[in-house]
Design a protein around this motif. Structure first.
Motif, PDB file in Angstrom:
ATOM      1  N   ALA A   1      16.051  -3.251  -3.761  1.00 14.59           N
ATOM      2  CA  ALA A   1      15.804  -2.912  -5.165  1.00 14.59           C
ATOM      3  C   ALA A   1      14.325  -2.631  -5.410  1.00 14.59           C
ATOM      4  N   ASP A   2      13.439  -3.387  -4.781  1.00 10.40           N
ATOM      5  CA  ASP A   2      12.000  -3.228  -4.963  1.00 10.40           C
ATOM      6  C   ASP A   2      11.274  -3.717  -3.713  1.00 10.40           C
ATOM      7  N   PRO A   3      11.278  -2.898  -2.659  1.00  9.41           N
ATOM      8  CA  PRO A   3      10.690  -3.339  -1.394  1.00  9.41           C
ATOM      9  C   PRO A   3       9.225  -3.759  -1.507  1.00  9.41           C
ATOM     10  N   GLU A   4       8.441  -3.045  -2.314  1.00 13.13           N
ATOM     11  CA  GLU A   4       7.020  -3.400  -2.431  1.00 13.13           C
ATOM     12  C   GLU A   4       6.843  -4.809  -2.996  1.00 13.13           C
ATOM     13  N   ALA A   5       7.647  -5.146  -3.984  1.00  6.30           N
ATOM     14  CA  ALA A   5       7.544  -6.478  -4.595  1.00  6.30           C
ATOM     15  C   ALA A   5       7.973  -7.573  -3.619  1.00  6.30           C
ATOM     16  N   ALA A   6       8.812  -7.227  -2.648  1.00  4.14           N
ATOM     17  CA  ALA A   6       9.287  -8.209  -1.676  1.00  4.14           C
ATOM     18  C   ALA A   6       8.307  -8.435  -0.529  1.00  4.14           C
ATOM     19  N   LEU A   7       7.264  -7.584  -0.436  1.00  3.52           N
ATOM     20  CA  LEU A   7       6.294  -7.712   0.649  1.00  3.52           C
ATOM     21  C   LEU A   7       5.700  -9.119   0.671  1.00  3.52           C
ATOM     22  N   GLY A   8       5.747  -9.725   1.836  1.00  2.64           N
ATOM     23  CA  GLY A   8       5.228 -11.078   2.001  1.00  2.64           C
ATOM     24  C   GLY A   8       6.280 -12.145   1.783  1.00  2.64           C
ATOM     25  N   CYS A   9       7.358 -11.773   1.100  1.00  3.60           N
ATOM     26  CA  CYS A   9       8.451 -12.714   0.897  1.00  3.60           C
ATOM     27  C   CYS A   9       9.464 -12.564   2.029  1.00  3.60           C
TER      28      CYS A   9
END
Length: 125
Positions: A65-73
């Motif tokens: 849904a939002d790969p950039e927001a998941a970065l690091g998670c």
């Protein structure tokens, strides 16, 4: 060893493992036929289907849904973030079929399988 290093770089290594498991299922037509369609499970108390894997990738981990927001998670690198865009696009092209069998029979399904395979390779290399 590289996979262990990447898992250590993310806040949610357990969620990352779920992402990898979902990509593995989406990238394996033999698994899809045996488990999703024929309902032949590899062990007792096992369950898997298309919806479960899509929910893992979109809702539970938001990695599609939002790969950039998941970065690091769950994704550890920018390359992994970029790799997740292709399965999201391919799944969007597959449409909203009613059953797992209909998804797998759609003309865009090979793109889903190939993009999941590529993303899996990026996350596990």
């Amino acid at each position: 060893m590289e996979q262990a290093v990447k898992s250590a770089q993310v806040k949610s290594p357990e969620m990352r493992a779920e992402v990898i498991s979902a990509l593995r299922a989406l990238s394996d037509p033999d698994h899809q036929q045996q488990v999703w369609i024929d309902r032949i499970y590899p062990k007792p108390n096992f369950y898997d289907d298309f919806t479960l894997n899509v929910n893992t990738l979109y809702d539970d981990t938001t990695v599609l849904a939002d790969p950039e927001a998941a970065l690091g998670c769950t994704p550890a690198t920018e390359a992994e973030v970029r790799a997740m865009a292709a399965p999201a696009d391919a799944l969007d092209m597959a449409g909203r079929a009613v059953s797992d069998a209909e998804f797998m029979a759609s003309e865009s399904w090979p793109g889903v399988v190939a993009s999941a395979r590529d993303a899996l390779a990026t996350l596990t290399e």
